[in-house]
Design a protein around this motif. Sequence first.
Motif, PDB file in Angstrom:
ATOM      1  N   ASP A 174      40.040  33.110  52.990  1.00 19.09           N
ATOM      2  CA  ASP A 174      41.048  32.647  52.032  1.00 19.09           C
ATOM      3  C   ASP A 174      42.268  33.557  51.943  1.00 19.09           C
ATOM      4  N   ASP A 175      42.550  34.335  52.983  1.00 14.10           N
ATOM      5  CA  ASP A 175      43.747  35.176  52.967  1.00 14.10           C
ATOM      6  C   ASP A 175      44.262  35.361  54.387  1.00 14.10           C
ATOM      7  N   ASN A 176      45.403  36.035  54.514  1.00 14.66           N
ATOM      8  CA  ASN A 176      46.015  36.321  55.822  1.00 14.66           C
ATOM      9  C   ASN A 176      46.151  35.063  56.682  1.00 14.66           C
ATOM     10  N   TYR A 177      46.766  34.037  56.109  1.00 13.20           N
ATOM     11  CA  TYR A 177      46.920  32.763  56.810  1.00 13.20           C
ATOM     12  C   TYR A 177      48.082  32.761  57.809  1.00 13.20           C
ATOM     13  N   CYS A 178      49.086  33.585  57.602  1.00 12.29           N
ATOM     14  CA  CYS A 178      50.292  33.525  58.434  1.00 12.29           C
ATOM     15  C   CYS A 178      50.016  34.113  59.820  1.00 12.29           C
ATOM     16  N   LEU A 224      51.919  36.905  49.816  1.00 15.57           N
ATOM     17  CA  LEU A 224      51.187  35.707  49.421  1.00 15.57           C
ATOM     18  C   LEU A 224      49.820  36.053  48.835  1.00 15.57           C
ATOM     19  N   ASP A 225      49.144  37.039  49.427  1.00 15.38           N
ATOM     20  CA  ASP A 225      47.803  37.376  48.964  1.00 15.38           C
ATOM     21  C   ASP A 225      47.828  38.170  47.654  1.00 15.38           C
ATOM     22  N   GLU A 226      48.745  39.141  47.559  1.00 17.86           N
ATOM     23  CA  GLU A 226      48.805  39.947  46.336  1.00 17.86           C
ATOM     24  C   GLU A 226      49.234  39.124  45.128  1.00 17.86           C
ATOM     25  N   ASN A 227      50.072  38.132  45.350  1.00 15.99           N
ATOM     26  CA  ASN A 227      50.528  37.284  44.255  1.00 15.99           C
ATOM     27  C   ASN A 227      49.692  36.019  44.089  1.00 15.99           C
ATOM     28  N   LYS A 228      48.631  35.917  44.880  1.00 13.03           N
ATOM     29  CA  LYS A 228      47.681  34.807  44.773  1.00 13.03           C
ATOM     30  C   LYS A 228      48.376  33.444  44.795  1.00 13.03           C
ATOM     31  N   VAL A 229      49.324  33.310  45.704  1.00 10.94           N
ATOM     32  CA  VAL A 229      50.101  32.075  45.792  1.00 10.94           C
ATOM     33  C   VAL A 229      49.215  30.894  46.174  1.00 10.94           C
ATOM     34  N   PHE A 230      48.372  31.085  47.179  1.00  6.85           N
ATOM     35  CA  PHE A 230      47.524  29.980  47.612  1.00  6.85           C
ATOM     36  C   PHE A 230      46.448  29.666  46.585  1.00  6.85           C
ATOM     37  N   GLU A 231      45.945  30.680  45.888  1.00 11.49           N
ATOM     38  CA  GLU A 231      44.966  30.427  44.833  1.00 11.49           C
ATOM     39  C   GLU A 231      45.585  29.591  43.713  1.00 11.49           C
ATOM     40  N   ALA A 232      46.829  29.887  43.364  1.00 15.99           N
ATOM     41  CA  ALA A 232      47.515  29.099  42.333  1.00 15.99           C
ATOM     42  C   ALA A 232      47.701  27.660  42.798  1.00 15.99           C
ATOM     43  N   ALA A 233      48.078  27.477  44.071  1.00 16.94           N
ATOM     44  CA  ALA A 233      48.254  26.122  44.603  1.00 16.94           C
ATOM     45  C   ALA A 233      46.927  25.361  44.599  1.00 16.94           C
ATOM     46  N   GLU A 234      45.839  26.050  44.909  1.00 18.19           N
ATOM     47  CA  GLU A 234      44.529  25.408  44.889  1.00 18.19           C
ATOM     48  C   GLU A 234      44.150  24.959  43.479  1.00 18.19           C
ATOM     49  N   MET A 235      44.481  25.791  42.486  1.00 17.66           N
ATOM     50  CA  MET A 235      44.182  25.413  41.098  1.00 17.66           C
ATOM     51  C   MET A 235      44.982  24.186  40.685  1.00 17.66           C
ATOM     52  N   VAL A 236      46.254  24.146  41.074  1.00 18.72           N
ATOM     53  CA  VAL A 236      47.094  22.997  40.737  1.00 18.72           C
ATOM     54  C   VAL A 236      46.524  21.725  41.362  1.00 18.72           C
ATOM     55  N   LEU A 237      46.165  21.784  42.636  1.00 15.01           N
ATOM     56  CA  LEU A 237      45.632  20.605  43.314  1.00 15.01           C
ATOM     57  C   LEU A 237      44.292  20.177  42.721  1.00 15.01           C
ATOM     58  N   PHE A 238      43.492  21.162  42.300  1.00 16.76           N
ATOM     59  CA  PHE A 238      42.194  20.820  41.725  1.00 16.76           C
ATOM     60  C   PHE A 238      42.350  20.130  40.371  1.00 16.76           C
ATOM     61  N   PHE A 239      43.156  20.700  39.485  1.00 16.48           N
ATOM     62  CA  PHE A 239      43.300  20.118  38.158  1.00 16.48           C
ATOM     63  C   PHE A 239      44.125  18.829  38.168  1.00 16.48           C
ATOM     64  N   ARG A 240      45.001  18.703  39.158  1.00 12.12           N
ATOM     65  CA  ARG A 240      45.829  17.498  39.220  1.00 12.12           C
ATOM     66  C   ARG A 240      45.118  16.356  39.930  1.00 12.12           C
ATOM     67  N   PHE A 241      44.405  16.672  41.034  1.00  9.25           N
ATOM     68  CA  PHE A 241      43.813  15.612  41.840  1.00  9.25           C
ATOM     69  C   PHE A 241      42.290  15.721  41.960  1.00  9.25           C
ATOM     70  N   GLY A 242      41.704  16.808  41.443  1.00  8.72           N
ATOM     71  CA  GLY A 242      40.250  16.969  41.525  1.00  8.72           C
ATOM     72  C   GLY A 242      39.750  17.327  42.906  1.00  8.72           C
ATOM     73  N   VAL A 243      40.624  17.876  43.747  1.00  3.58           N
ATOM     74  CA  VAL A 243      40.242  18.212  45.124  1.00  3.58           C
ATOM     75  C   VAL A 243      39.923  19.699  45.213  1.00  3.58           C
ATOM     76  N   ARG A 244      38.738  20.008  45.701  1.00  2.03           N
ATOM     77  CA  ARG A 244      38.329  21.404  45.846  1.00  2.03           C
ATOM     78  C   ARG A 244      38.615  21.878  47.268  1.00  2.03           C
ATOM     79  N   PRO A 245      39.197  23.070  47.432  1.00  5.39           N
ATOM     80  CA  PRO A 245      39.387  23.619  48.779  1.00  5.39           C
ATOM     81  C   PRO A 245      38.065  24.118  49.350  1.00  5.39           C
ATOM     82  N   ARG A 246      37.960  24.162  50.652  1.00  6.38           N
ATOM     83  CA  ARG A 246      36.729  24.635  51.272  1.00  6.38           C
ATOM     84  C   ARG A 246      36.429  26.092  50.931  1.00  6.38           C
TER      85      ARG A 246
END
Length: 313
Positions: free
Chosen positions: A263-267, A277-299
């Motif tokens: 779940d890190d070092n994607y680039c 991106l990792d220190e600011n948890k950008v992808f984690e925040a995006a995952e939370m938005v997608l989960f609460f908005r659409f109910g989709v869990r990331p792998r």
Amino acid sequence: MAMFTTLHHHKHHRRPNHLAAAAAASTTSCHHHHRDHLPIRTACTLGVPTKPTLTPTNKQQLTIASCPPPAIRGSPHHQNHHHPSLHLQSTWTHRAWLATGCSTVLVSLAKSVMLANTAHAWIEPTLAGLMGYLLADLVSGIYHWGIDNYGDPSTPFFGGQIEAFQGHHRWPWTITRRQLANNLHALARIITFAVLPFDMASDDPTLLGFVSVFSGCFIFSQQFHAWAHSTKSKLPPLVVALQDRGVLVSRSQHADHHRPPYDDNYCIVSGVWNRFLDENKVFEAAEMVLFFRFGVRPRSWSEVSFDWTEETT
């Protein structure tokens, strides 16, 4: 690798008939030896007759045999059982898409250079190219994050890439054995359709400078990724020098991505965006938005399965 262990039953040392049942109940682990003392991981079954018939002149055998590993999606054996190396080779279709994608990039670059030369304006196109290089690393991370965490092999257009990336976490070495066009054709196809309109309609050297560098880095991001899985002794000296200077993503930097839950070092162009991106948890925040908005869990939120565990031997 098959390994056989034989238990002999002699006339004066008969084993009780419940041996088979007791042995069958204790197959949770197997102990293997190899002539080179190399550790292997294998699943085992214990095959015995239901009721062994012991005679003074015959020897009965209990055989422990290793089973073939299951075919897991993304593995060479899953994709081509009879010829596991074929899915790593380039086809003429792959080569055609790579050639087409590279041609569209070269056209935009050539137009940018000629127009900049005619206008005697090099600063803006050069800076635009630098921005394209930096943005390509960011976009490669976003793309990599999306492919890793969402969708499945049945997802339209991206299904094959999703399956390949999932298999890549289980067999990371396969990317170093893919031929060039096999590795890059999917991204080249995207770039062909995205860049061609700019080639045909734009006469802005700054815009074309940005488009050419960005799209070129994006196409070859998978090759930079493959180099990040190779040892330095197998890479061209120029590639090693670029990795050491941070121009291309390095093996040591990308290795962090191949530790569960991935779940890190994607680039994967230069990796310059990974720390931010990792220190600011950008992808984690995006995952939370997608989960609460659409109910989709990331792998990456799920328990890591065997399919997603990197080989350690």
